[in-house]
Scaffold this motif. Structure first.
Motif, PDB file in Angstrom:
ATOM      1  N   CYS A   1      -5.517   4.517  -4.858  1.00  0.00           N
ATOM      2  CA  CYS A   1      -4.593   3.964  -5.737  1.00  0.00           C
ATOM      3  C   CYS A   1      -5.486   2.865  -6.407  1.00  0.00           C
ATOM      4  O   CYS A   1      -4.896   2.134  -7.286  1.00  0.00           O
ATOM      5  CB  CYS A   1      -3.124   3.598  -5.110  1.00  0.00           C
ATOM      6  SG  CYS A   1      -2.925   1.930  -4.300  1.00  0.00           S
ATOM      7  N   MET A   2      -6.165   1.952  -5.709  1.00  0.00           N
ATOM      8  CA  MET A   2      -6.898   0.848  -6.110  1.00  0.00           C
ATOM      9  C   MET A   2      -6.123  -0.456  -6.075  1.00  0.00           C
ATOM     10  O   MET A   2      -6.624  -1.455  -6.273  1.00  0.00           O
ATOM     11  CB  MET A   2      -7.220   0.760  -7.735  1.00  0.00           C
ATOM     12  CG  MET A   2      -8.030   1.873  -8.114  1.00  0.00           C
ATOM     13  SD  MET A   2      -9.717   1.922  -7.401  1.00  0.00           S
ATOM     14  CE  MET A   2     -10.366   0.558  -8.248  1.00  0.00           C
TER      15      MET A   2
ATOM     16  N   CYS B   1       0.998  -1.256   0.108  1.00  0.00           N
ATOM     17  CA  CYS B   1       0.004  -0.126  -0.111  1.00  0.00           C
ATOM     18  C   CYS B   1       0.879   1.159   0.083  1.00  0.00           C
ATOM     19  O   CYS B   1       1.615   1.505   1.079  1.00  0.00           O
ATOM     20  CB  CYS B   1      -0.799   0.100   1.304  1.00  0.00           C
ATOM     21  SG  CYS B   1      -1.811   1.433   1.404  1.00  0.00           S
TER      22      CYS B   1
ATOM     23  N   CYS C   1      -5.177  -2.302  -3.231  1.00  0.00           N
ATOM     24  CA  CYS C   1      -5.715  -3.603  -2.365  1.00  0.00           C
ATOM     25  C   CYS C   1      -7.095  -3.895  -3.097  1.00  0.00           C
ATOM     26  O   CYS C   1      -7.467  -5.052  -2.954  1.00  0.00           O
ATOM     27  CB  CYS C   1      -6.078  -2.778  -0.959  1.00  0.00           C
ATOM     28  SG  CYS C   1      -6.991  -1.039  -1.006  1.00  0.00           S
TER      29      CYS C   1
ATOM     30  N   CYS D   1      -1.182   2.961   4.940  1.00  0.00           N
ATOM     31  CA  CYS D   1      -2.535   3.134   5.718  1.00  0.00           C
ATOM     32  C   CYS D   1      -3.335   1.889   6.009  1.00  0.00           C
ATOM     33  O   CYS D   1      -4.378   2.177   6.660  1.00  0.00           O
ATOM     34  CB  CYS D   1      -3.388   4.362   4.947  1.00  0.00           C
ATOM     35  SG  CYS D   1      -4.179   3.648   3.633  1.00  0.00           S
ATOM     36  N   MET D   2      -2.904   0.835   5.802  1.00  0.00           N
ATOM     37  CA  MET D   2      -3.650  -0.440   6.180  1.00  0.00           C
ATOM     38  C   MET D   2      -2.767  -1.257   7.418  1.00  0.00           C
ATOM     39  O   MET D   2      -1.844  -1.304   7.366  1.00  0.00           O
ATOM     40  CB  MET D   2      -3.478  -1.425   4.894  1.00  0.00           C
ATOM     41  CG  MET D   2      -4.244  -0.580   3.713  1.00  0.00           C
ATOM     42  SD  MET D   2      -4.417  -1.867   2.261  1.00  0.00           S
ATOM     43  CE  MET D   2      -5.767  -2.532   2.581  1.00  0.00           C
TER      44      MET D   2
ATOM     45  N   CYS E   1      -5.542   7.326   2.916  1.00  0.00           N
ATOM     46  CA  CYS E   1      -5.514   6.383   1.480  1.00  0.00           C
ATOM     47  C   CYS E   1      -5.470   7.486   0.454  1.00  0.00           C
ATOM     48  O   CYS E   1      -6.375   8.329   0.552  1.00  0.00           O
ATOM     49  CB  CYS E   1      -6.934   5.512   1.492  1.00  0.00           C
ATOM     50  SG  CYS E   1      -7.089   4.928  -0.100  1.00  0.00           S
ATOM     51  N   ASN E   2      -4.840   6.983  -0.469  1.00  0.00           N
ATOM     52  CA  ASN E   2      -4.787   7.798  -1.876  1.00  0.00           C
ATOM     53  C   ASN E   2      -5.713   7.325  -3.155  1.00  0.00           C
ATOM     54  O   ASN E   2      -5.600   7.754  -3.988  1.00  0.00           O
ATOM     55  CB  ASN E   2      -3.420   8.383  -2.415  1.00  0.00           C
ATOM     56  CG  ASN E   2      -2.627   7.265  -2.839  1.00  0.00           C
ATOM     57  OD1 ASN E   2      -3.014   6.147  -3.126  1.00  0.00           O
ATOM     58  ND2 ASN E   2      -1.254   7.546  -2.972  1.00  0.00           N
TER      59      ASN E   2
ATOM     60  N   THR F   1       0.790   4.418   0.493  1.00  0.00           N
ATOM     61  CA  THR F   1       0.266   5.197   1.789  1.00  0.00           C
ATOM     62  C   THR F   1       0.705   4.734   3.043  1.00  0.00           C
ATOM     63  O   THR F   1       0.613   5.148   4.173  1.00  0.00           O
ATOM     64  CB  THR F   1      -0.767   6.041   1.561  1.00  0.00           C
ATOM     65  OG1 THR F   1      -1.875   5.066   1.789  1.00  0.00           O
ATOM     66  CG2 THR F   1      -1.050   6.637   0.339  1.00  0.00           C
TER      67      THR F   1
HETATM   68  S1  SF4 Z   1      -6.355   1.926  -2.296  1.00  0.00           S
HETATM   69 FE1  SF4 Z   1      -5.645   0.418  -0.620  1.00  0.00          FE
HETATM   70  S2  SF4 Z   1      -3.642   0.173  -1.515  1.00  0.00           S
HETATM   71 FE2  SF4 Z   1      -4.345   2.022  -2.558  1.00  0.00          FE
HETATM   72  S3  SF4 Z   1      -3.751   3.733  -0.978  1.00  0.00           S
HETATM   73 FE3  SF4 Z   1      -5.720   3.081  -0.404  1.00  0.00          FE
HETATM   74  S4  SF4 Z   1      -5.765   1.265   1.213  1.00  0.00           S
HETATM   75 FE4  SF4 Z   1      -3.671   1.583   0.311  1.00  0.00          FE
END
Ligand code: SF4
Ligand code: HEM
Ligand code: HEM
Ligand code: SF4
Ligand code: SF4
Ligand code: SF4
Lengths: 478, 392
Positions: A347-348, A325, A350, A329-330, A344-345, A327
């Motif tokens: 990004c898709m 990930c 996950c 953030c998980m 979370c930005n 950022t």
């Molecule tokens: S979409 Fe998922 S992998 Fe991407 S930044 Fe957000 S939590 Fe992290």
């Protein structure tokens, strides 16, 4: 209906365009008029020995396909075709010549088109007209494609008849911008062809030249769980709203809208649209913890099974999702995934890995980015994040408000053959923000500027720019 | 039904019955029933096998999609065959993807499998598959491309031919899902880049290498000289009067980058040149925001010859690049992400590609690509520099 407030006319479940049998040009005998043996025995009247080497190998061979059209046209006969029956033979011949000389034989397009439109048809003439008279003209007609390129066979068959009768019988499905492209028509057939398209198919030309190009969209809500807005509905609505801008060039240069339902960008809007609409959400990624458990236990394959062709070992949520990930953030405690959604930005990653456990948020809309283009002239640009979030609900008044501001400003300010991304670069992003009436935000840049050559506005400086040398000298004698 | 030279068009009254500004057909007319019923309700999807997807709706309904490759230039006979298949298996519905694949959608796995079998069984008499299924997951999908020698005026290479050659070589990657990440290849036959090749994992780009030839005989008559002068981004064109008194232009050969903008403005400045033209290879771009932001492809081979009909030099580089990346990259790592992780110096070393002066940017904003750090890896390229200055 599925999306509240967006009930569709097609709930009726019937095909509303005309049936093939109502508009067909060729009868069944004409359509099924050659045998496999005749195909095998086809000898082009020109030498095409190099091209024939492109018939072997597994990938679908365009040469084999062209030959098939050549055979079919011969059998249909010139009496039943408005374009030379031998046009494909001559095309094969001229391309073979290019394979030998390694130079194109197509001349500059002349200005051709239909009355009242400034685009949609690209003129094409050959420079070997004596040897290849049947391709003296080979104009291409851009036909507006339906959303996400869904078709009924009725429609495609009717299109095919027109493309064969008043064209070479060759098409591009689809051109890079997204249009259905009819290849190889002659100047005097353009108006009749246009009438056929509008009257029988109920479809219009696409764009070319300094105008709005045919907008295109990803499959969106029609078959993708990642779609954050209805790409097809918005694409259709804006295409219809800006028909005039599409058909009657009034812009400095081309302008493209492309609609991606999510940051995966299947239609590549961020790389090729002057105005890229990319779906996004502003609440939390939806998590189904039971399904997460199933992924962890290896019961559901990652990426929907997209890695199945190789043994990558056991799926490891920590290594493949949490640690990747971007950022960070998980969290994964072996039982549950938690996400710090504010960080979370989107990004898709996950969600792409575990589509059955994680879903895009529910509070959905789109971001708008501006300015992508290929390298000519100032170098390639990708679209710049400009508007972080807008709801995309019909009738899209706010979105159209933004479009109008951009069109008005760019038509005025843009130089000839300057894409909007180049105009923004030339006059500054700051100026573009003023045009849109938006404040700047750090999300527009990867980092603040490193050089300190800041231009201030006069009103920002106490006392303004006007200087009084006498006042200065009163403190600093010469 | 419109027949005859003029069809519905009456040249005496050209405005009569003219329909304009009607736009595309509404997509609502084109959607298969299973799509209509579940529009906006999709919950998840899986790839059951290469070329076969299932999408699951919140209603519990499922849509099965079979994806097959197509050449972008397509005869109406081929379209009619697609229609026959769609009529037989999909109730008369079919769609195309952004990357020129064909998608057949049905509502049962059984039907989808029968359909897939039928698609894979159909071949051209020349031997190639008509509708090979695949193009899903971590593999190569269809190669998007432009028009080339088939019908454009500025190409420096063909489009359909090199694409066929590359796709033949990588066919197994279309049929399998064994790469570390998705592989997106694109070809544009000149700098105009009608396809968005500049953000592809692998991009093939037709490139001219000679300044335009100048047709002094006609230039002054057929072209607007001020427009021609203004068209050149590098200010290489100047108006001149030839010795025999004709208005024409000169091209400063030192400055010209063979972009063809002048030819676009003026047909008396043709650019193409058999031996001079060729194909550049770019690598490491992407458009998806997944993990890393979208990025441009970078030039890794400045030029390879147009060796028709199968461009062996090009297919060799592409094949090798895919093989090395497939072997060495981490799971989820796109080609460009991998190259950035190992460093481009290591990429060139592994690829066995020469790093020549062509690959160092010298256009506007070139300085953005200069490495301003001491973080690098030692490769033969580095030793060559050290040796050149007597350092080792
Ligand atoms: S979409 Fe998922 S992998 Fe991407 S930044 Fe957000 S939590 Fe992290
Ligand atoms: C007179 C000039 C131009 C003409 C006639 C022209 C024509 C076209 C056409 C025909 C298409 C594809 C349409 C289709 O197949 O449906 C296209 C796409 C494209 N053009 Fe242009 N173009 C011009 C100038 C430019 C310029 C200057 C750039 C870049 C700066 C550019 C970048 C692109 C890109 C990136 C695409 C592909 C985008 C996509 O795939 O949708 N074009 N252009
Ligand atoms: C006056 C100048 C130009 C003319 C007359 C012209 C003409 C054409 C024509 C005729 C085609 C379509 C070819 C075909 O379908 O047969 C085409 C395609 C295209 N051209 Fe141009 N072009 C010009 C300049 C440019 C420039 C400057 C660019 C980009 C910078 C450009 C980009 C494109 C693109 C992107 C396509 C689409 C190809 C595709 O869909 O595959 N063109 N152009
Ligand atoms: S861009 Fe996103 S929403 Fe659109 S088809 Fe691709 S993954 Fe789905
Ligand atoms: S990339 Fe260049 S040569 Fe190829 S079709 Fe586009 S304009 Fe023509
Ligand atoms: S090819 Fe390009 S750089 Fe060369 S003279 Fe023409 S416009 Fe200028």
């Amino acid at each position: 209906m599925s999306i509240p407030g967006q009930e569709k006319q097609w709930d009726k479940e019937e095909k509303e365009h005309r049936k093939y049998n109502d508009v067909r040009i060729f009868d069944d005998n004409q359509l099924n008029n050659y045998t496999e043996d005749e195909l095998k025995n086809y000898k082009c009247k020109h030498d095409i020995s190099q091209l024939e080497q492109l018939e072997s190998g597994p990938w679908p061979s365009f040469v084999s396909d062209l030959k098939r059209e050549a055979v079919h046209r011969h059998k249909v006969g010139q009496d039943n075709l408005m374009i030379p029956a031998d046009i494909v033979d001559d095309l094969l011949g001229i391309v073979e010549l290019s394979y030998k000389e390694r130079e194109t034989h197509w001349k500059h397009g002349g200005i051709v088109g239909v009355l009242g439109y400034g685009g949609g048809i690209v003129g094409r003439y050959n420079d070997q007209q004596a040897k290849f008279p049947n391709i003296a003209h080979f104009h291409t007609i851009r036909v507006a494609q339906p959303g996400a390129k869904f078709y009924t066979t009725d429609y495609l068959r009717a299109f095919s008849d027109i493309a064969e009768y008043r064209g070479s019988g060759l098409t591009n499905l689809h051109g890079s911008t997204g249009d259905m492209v009819i290849l190889g028509s002659f100047s005097e057939q353009l108006e009749p062809l246009f009438f056929d398209l509008t009257h029988d198919l109920g479809v219009d030309l696409g764009g070319s030249g300094g105008n709005l190009r045919t907008p295109s969209d990803c499959i969106g809500k029609a078959r993708c769980e990642f779609a954050c807005y209805d790409t097809m509905a918005l694409c259709y609505d804006l295409t219809m709203t800006y028909q005039d801008e599409l058909h009657r060039p009034a812009f400095p240069y081309k302008f493209k809208f492309k609609f991606d339902g999510c940051p995966n960008c299947c239609i590549a809007s961020i790389a090729r649209a002057d105005m890229s609409y990319i779906g996004t959400w502003k609440d939390d990624i939806r998590i189904n913890q039971d399904a997460v458990q199933e992924y962890a236990a290896g019961k559901i394959p990652p990426d929907g099974g997209g890695f199945a062709g190789r043994d990558w070992g056991k799926f490891d949520i920590q290594a493949e999702v949490i640690n990747l990930c971007p950022t960070q953030c998980m969290k994964w405690d072996g039982k549950k995934i938690s996400i710090n959604n504010a960080e979370c930005n989107r990004c898709m990653h996950c969600i792409d890995v575990m589509p059955e456990a994680l879903r895009v948020g529910k509070d959905q809309g789109l971001s708008i980015l501006f300015g992508a283009k290929a390298p000519i002239l100032e170098g390639a640009q990708m679209s710049c994040m400009t508007i972080p979030f807008m709801y995309a609900n019909a009738p899209y008044t706010s979105i159209k408000g933004v479009v109008t501001k951009v069109f008005d400003w760019w038509t005025e300010e843009g130089k000839n053959r300057e894409r909007v991304g180049e105009t923004i670069q030339r006059v500054s992003l700051k100026k573009f923000c003023e045009v849109l009436g938006i404040p700047p935000m750090p999300q527009m840049v990867t980092a603040p500027r490193a050089n300190p050559y800041v231009f201030f506005k006069e009103e920002e400086v106490p006392g303004g720019f006007a200087r009084d040398i006498d006042d200065y000298r009163s403190r600093h004698p010469r | 039904m419109s027949k005859g030279k003029l069809g519905y068009f009456n040249p005496q009254k050209p405005q009569e019955n003219r329909i304009t500004d009607i736009g595309p057909c509404h997509y609502g007319q084109m959607l298969p029933p299973v799509i209509r019923r579940n529009y906006g309700k999709w919950a998840s999807h899986r790839i059951l096998e290469p070329g076969l997807l299932v999408h699951v709706s919140e209603t519990g309904e499922k849509a099965f999609t079979v994806r097959a490759a197509a050449a972008r230039i397509m005869s109406v006979e081929h379209i009619r065959e697609i229609c026959d298949i769609a009529d037989k298996h999909c109730n008369g519905y079919v769609r195309f993807t952004t990357r020129n694949n064909i998608e057949f959608i049905t509502d049962s796995e059984e039907k989808a499998k029968a359909l897939k079998k039928e698609l894979d069984s159909r071949k051209h008499v020349g031997g190639s598959f008509k509708f090979p299924t695949g193009g899903t997951g971590m593999g190569m999908t269809n190669i998007v491309h432009t028009q080339g020698w088939i019908h454009c005026h500025t190409p420096a290479t063909d489009a359909s031919g090199p694409v066929k050659a590359v796709a033949d070589v990588l066919f197994d990657e279309f049929k399998n899902m064994r790469l570390p990440a998705k592989l997106r290849i694109a070809l544009a036959c000149c700098l105009n880049m009608c396809g968005a090749v500049h953000c592809s994992d692998i991009a093939l780009l037709g490139y001219h290498r000679k300044p335009p030839a100048i047709d002094h005989e006609v230039l002054g008559k057929v072209c607007e000289i001020p427009l021609v002068v203004a068209s050149c981004p590098l200010y290489a064109i100047k108006p001149i009067t030839t010795e025999d008194g004709k208005k024409s232009v000169s091209v400063n050969i030192e400055k010209c980058m063979y972009c063809g903008n002048c030819y676009t403005m003026c047909l008396a400045l043709p650019l193409s040149d058999g031996p001079g033209d060729g194909v550049a290879i770019l690598a490491g771009g992407k458009v998806s925001n997944r993990l890393s932001p979208p990025k441009f492809s970078k030039v890794i081979v400045p030029i390879l010859p147009n060796n028709t009909p199968r461009w062996p030099e090009v297919t060799d580089v592409v094949k090798k690049m895919v093989e090395i990346w497939a072997k060495e990259a981490n799971k989820y790592e796109r080609l460009g992400d991998w190259a950035e992780r190992i460093g481009w110096e290591r990429f060139f070393e592994k690829m066995g590609l020469p790093f020549t002066h062509h690959l160092v940017d010298d256009y506007r904003l070139a300085v953005d690509t200069f490495r301003t750090s001491t973080q690098f890896k030692f490769t033969e390229h580095a030793w060559a520099v050290s040796k050149a200055v007597g350092g080792i």
